[in-house]
Scaffold this active site. Structure first.
Site, PDB file in Angstrom:
ATOM      1  N   LYS A  86      19.821 -17.390   7.584  1.00  0.00           N
ATOM      2  CA  LYS A  86      20.436 -16.060   7.498  1.00  0.00           C
ATOM      3  C   LYS A  86      21.505 -16.097   6.413  1.00  0.00           C
ATOM      4  CE  LYS A  86      22.636 -12.539  10.445  1.00  0.00           C
ATOM      5  NZ  LYS A  86      23.132 -12.216  11.795  1.00  0.00           N
TER       6      LYS A  86
ATOM      7  N   SER B 289      21.447  -8.024  13.783  1.00  0.00           N
ATOM      8  CA  SER B 289      21.576  -8.062  12.336  1.00  0.00           C
ATOM      9  C   SER B 289      20.737  -9.154  11.673  1.00  0.00           C
ATOM     10  CB  SER B 289      23.048  -8.276  11.980  1.00  0.00           C
ATOM     11  OG  SER B 289      23.479  -9.551  12.412  1.00  0.00           O
TER      12      SER B 289
ATOM     13  N   SER C 110      22.554 -10.024  17.812  1.00  0.00           N
ATOM     14  CA  SER C 110      21.868 -10.056  16.520  1.00  0.00           C
ATOM     15  C   SER C 110      20.709 -11.036  16.432  1.00  0.00           C
ATOM     16  CB  SER C 110      22.865 -10.383  15.404  1.00  0.00           C
ATOM     17  OG  SER C 110      23.699  -9.278  15.186  1.00  0.00           O
TER      18      SER C 110
END
Lengths: 462, 469
Positions: A64, A139, A164
């Protein structure tokens, strides 16, 4: 190409994989997925292949983009960090590299993690591989997206503050594990809300998530909040069976506002658990109704201080210097931050101000302490709590556009409390409705990841 | 004219002399390092970096608290003090807010008790270098992060000071305490800085920021007393503001108006979990506390019977001076004359040269030589003073200096001269024998003349009396 991690490891052991050829083929496929679904902010065109032994040897890993990677651009999904190349690896990335993991790219996210759908993206929103008109969830949307779309073996390093990992895992039909707060070092994670940020994993199978999480876990002297709790090999819990376990379903998590199709998919999975020998009961978490508001107060208070450092002085976006430092900082921050980041900075600054601090920030901290207690008492009765991962099926981008910020924040209702409490949770796909995936989440006591993996793996396969 | 009623409270910032910085492992004392070379992702606030508490700094801070009679708080937090300023790499400073390391306490300055509000630890911001040299006129600023993250202890007093002189005295005492604790380096530039809040006759308070040097602290505050008195005499009101002290011209100038209380939006630093300072930890610190200057001054008075005045001057000149005094006593057990010569003459000579005892050529072994010569009357006081200057300048043994310069006469030399005078002045000798005091003065005068005043009249008198009887 084989997509199963277990089979890929086997193939490597048998000498059936030529690493360089394999990796260049994987990178080509990444480009193809990228042009269709946009999971990446950066594809790492020249991955380091020197380390060829270890638990992750030859396994492609995506990271990420809020997690620092030495020598690879890391933006946290924000324009304000465009072009920023960290001088160090996050501890979790260093651990993955040490075990032979191959970093193939940096995945898309809502700017600094500020979002539920991966639509607050400065570099473009990833599209759901199950339906490109729909969002991947946020996210860690890019992580979910590439995990679902990869036609090659791959595991994603993801991160969760308030849900997330669970949201994108549910929306992309993948497995997401959010570990106990402190289980994985946060050193090198670009902070959203430090007291709740957790680095975790999204994978195609529970085994994959267990494997990468085992490698990343452990005490790190660089992160004072990392735990000294020993981590065993979490893959050993896969397929152990759940005979005699007791699960609670918090009634607040299956309400009138939960999508009926989600509820029905969830209930089918619950039956499966019962068939496997578990006892399932209804229970209640009455503090759930305070979770979203207190979560956002803590998160934005911390986030608004975390984001103060981005001012165009030492790294990231710069602008022509005109006027005094306040003028310059404002100019950079106005240009560099997106709308949601600005909203959270303003709200967070307000919540910390003298006169409001007691009523908002400090009160929210007290609510968190109570929520932790509430969970703790549940785990005296149950091995785990289970619930749908998200209250809706993956929404269309056009539907998301119509949501107010409050409506969006309320989409986190099922993941917020456990994330606030720092307890681990595992989201597994449990079938589909209208061709769209449904996720079931299992929440456990602090450091009970092994048990969650045991339960989650019992829901895999037919 | 009525003296204005002055109220002053201060915040003293001490750079702790730990090896590494407050929250990372960079050196705490970079010395002359290239600007921005002594930095790392943590003290530069790079994305993803996290602070890590330096345990030694906590220990140092707790020792300061104990020395100031403060209560060490069992549970300790760090907080983020958020404000935008270019010297803060994260645009917040990691400090302590709700619960400081230590609360309460006091320092006794003679009759005056200065209450301590709190002692906490925090990180030093970077150093700003203004291109014109002055903050008020610069149009460009350079930032040196070498200093960013150096551990600071902040000592906050209650507004108990009644005049600038007391503040200076407090700072001298505090500096001495810190030196005895071994937690700071008095030679380091900027190692002790003061922010002072001052108001007169109950008016608005004015903050003067970042004053270094004890003399400057007193000067800045004295200037403020005059400035504020002037304003009130004109019937105007003192405005609440932050001022800057210009050490060159010894005046203060306005930096910014303070229309409202600054709001730093404090939150707990979520990267740093609560630290518990156990009873055991505090007890072991207490057990290992070194002798503090106040205690040492009392001991000097008690053990050596010297005056409070001498003891205080010796102690508050600095630890090396007190160590020097006691080293001298080990060689020559004459507490009073040593203290007197040290305070009245040695210090003056050192000050004249702007030298500290530890950097000077003065050593106990040679200093006591001088005292022995004085005590034996081998040199007059006047010549001893001259000798002192030369000794401090050169470090040459006073004995050698005296021999070279013929400052001193040996006893046998002196006896020879006295005997010669007696034999040549029979009349005066017989007058003296018959009880005429002036005759003795006459003889002493002759000896003085002969020795070019290098001998001490008292000593001469003793020798003459012995010889004639």
């Amino acid at each position: 190409m084989e997509t199963s991690i277990r089979k890929h490891i086997e193939a490597i052991k048998n000498g059936d994989v030529k690493l360089e050829e394999f990796v260049s083929e994987v990178l080509e496929r990444c480009e193809k997925v990228q042009s269709k679904y946009r999971p990446f902010i950066t594809i790492n065109k020249k991955p380091d292949l020197k380390k060829s032994k270890g638990k992750l040897a030859g396994i492609p890993i995506s990271v990420k983009d809020s997690i620092c990677t030495d020598g690879i651009q890391t933006t946290a999904g924000s324009k304000i960090l465009e072009g920023y190349v960290p001088p160090f690896d996050a501890t979790c990335v260093a651990n993955a590299r040490k075990e032979g993991g191959i970093i193939i790219g940096k995945t898309a996210l809502d700017e600094f993690g500020f979002g539920t759908f991966s639509t607050n993206c400065a570099y473009g929103a990833p599209k759901n591989p199950h339906d490109p008109e729909r969002a991947c969830g946020g996210s860690s949307g890019g992580a979910g997206c590439i995990t679902a779309a990869a036609d090659f073996p791959h595991i994603a390093i993801a991160q969760s503050t308030g849900g997330s990992i669970t949201a994108p895992a549910a929306f992309t039909g993948t497995v997401g594990i959010t570990p106990t707060y402190g289980r994985v070092s946060r050193y090198g994670l670009i902070d959203y809300a430090n007291s709740m940020d957790k680095i975790g994993v999204i994978g195609k199978e529970v085994y994959d998530a267990a494997l990468l999480l085992s490698v990343m876990s452990g005490y790190d002297p660089l992160d004072s909040t990392s735990s000294e709790e020993k981590t065993d090999d979490l893959t050993s819990y896969v397929g152990k069976g759940i005979e005699g376990m007791r699960f609670g379903i918090p009634k607040e998590y299956v309400s009138d506002t939960t999508d009926k199709k989600v509820v029905s998919g969830f209930m089918k999975a619950v039956q499966k658990l019962e068939v496997a020998g578990a006892k399932v009961e209804e229970t209640s978490l009455p503090l759930t109704k305070y979770a979203v508001s207190s979560y956002y107060l803590i998160a934005i208070s911390e986030a608004s201080t975390n984001l103060a450092k981005y001012c165009g002085l030492r790294y990231g976006m710069q602008q022509e210097i005109v006027g005094d430092f306040e003028t310059y900082f404002s100019k950079v921050r106005t240009a560099g931050f997106g709308k949601e980041a600005k909203r959270r900075i303003l709200l967070g600054t307000y919540a910390r101000m003298a006169g409001y601090r007691d009523a908002y920030y400090l009160k929210a901290l007290r609510v968190r302490a109570k929520i932790i207690k509430e969970f703790k008492s549940e785990f005296k009765k149950f091995d785990a709590l289970i619930a749908p991962s998200m209250p809706i099926l993956p929404p269309k981008f056009s539907e998301i556009d119509k949501l107010t910020p409050i409506q969006t924040y309320n989409m986190d209702i099922l993941t917020i409390a456990s994330n606030m409490a720092g307890i681990p949770s595992l989201s597994v796909p449990v079938g589909k409705a209208d061709g769209l995936p449904i996720g079931l989440q299992i929440m456990g006591d602090h450091f009970a990841e092994g048990k969650l993996i045991q339960i989650g793996s019992s829901l895999e396969g037919r | 004219m009525m003296e204005p009623e002055v109220m002053i409270g201060i915040e003293a910032h001490v750079q702790l002399n730990t090896k590494s910085k407050m929250f990372c492992s960079d050196m705490s004392e970079p010395g002359d390092a290239e600007p921005n070379s002594n930095t790392c992702p943590i003290c530069l606030g790079f994305p993803g970096s996290k602070p890590k508490v330096n345990a030694k700094a906590v220990e140092h801070g707790a020792m300061i608290g104990l020395a100031l009679n403060s209560r060490i708080n069992e549970k300790m937090f760090f907080s983020r003090k958020a404000y935008f300023y270019p010297d803060l790499s994260k645009n917040y400073q990691i400090t302590q807010y709700e619960i400081p390391l230590a609360s309460g306490g006091f320092m006794q300055l003679g009759e005056t008790k200065i209450r301590i509000r709190r002692v906490h630890i925090e990180e030093d911001p970077a150093k700003l270098v203004h291109d014109s040299g002055e903050i008020t006129s610069a149009n460009k600023v350079l930032i040196d992060y070498n200093r960013a993250g150096v551990p600071l202890a902040e000592i906050v007093t209650e507004p108990d000071f009644k005049n600038p002189r007391q503040v200076r005295q407090f700072m001298e005492h505090l500096s001495s305490v810190l030196e005895y604790l071994g937690v700071y380096d008095p030679k380091r530039e900027m190692s002790l800085r003061v922010d002072a809040n001052i108001s007169i006759n109950g008016g608005e308070r004015v903050e003067i920021k970042n004053i270094t040097g004890f003399e400057n602290v007193e000067k800045a505050l004295s200037y403020e007393v005059v400035r504020q008195s002037g304003i009130t005499r004109m019937g105007a009101k003192v405005e609440r503001e932050t001022r800057h002290f210009n050490a060159e011209v010894k005046t203060t100038s306005a930096l910014r108006k303070k229309e409202y209380e600054e709001d730093y939006g404090y939150i707990f630093d979520p990267d740093l979990p609560m630290i518990t300072l156990t009873r055991k930890f505090v007890d072991s610190l207490k057990a290992n506390m070194p002798e503090l200057p106040e205690q040492r001054a009392a001991r000097l008075v008690k053990d050596y019977k010297i005056s409070d005045y001498y003891a205080n001057v010796i102690i508050y000149t600095g630890k090396p001076m007190a160590d020097f005094y006691e080293a001298c006593l080990k060689l020559e057990n004459k507490p009073e004359p040593i203290a007197s010569w040290l305070v009245n003459y040695l210090l003056k000579s050192l000050n004249w040269r702007s030298e500290r005892i530890e950097d000077s050529k003065v050593k106990p072994e040679t200093f006591v030589e001088l005292i022995r010569m004085i005590e034996k009357g081998e040199v007059t006081e006047r010549y001893a003073k001259e000798l002192m200057k030369q000794y401090v300048d050169t470090g040459t043994s006073p004995k050698k200096l005296a021999a070279k310069e013929k400052f001193a006469l040996s006893e046998s030399d002196m006896l020879k001269i006295v005997r010669e005078i007696i034999s040549k002045n029979g009349k005066a000798v017989s007058e003296f024998k018959s009880g005429k005091g002036e005759a003795l003065q006459f003889l002493i005068g002759l000896v003085l003349k002969e020795t070019k005043k290098q001998a001490d009249p008292k000593t001469i008198k003793g020798i003459i009396e012995k010889e004639i009887r």
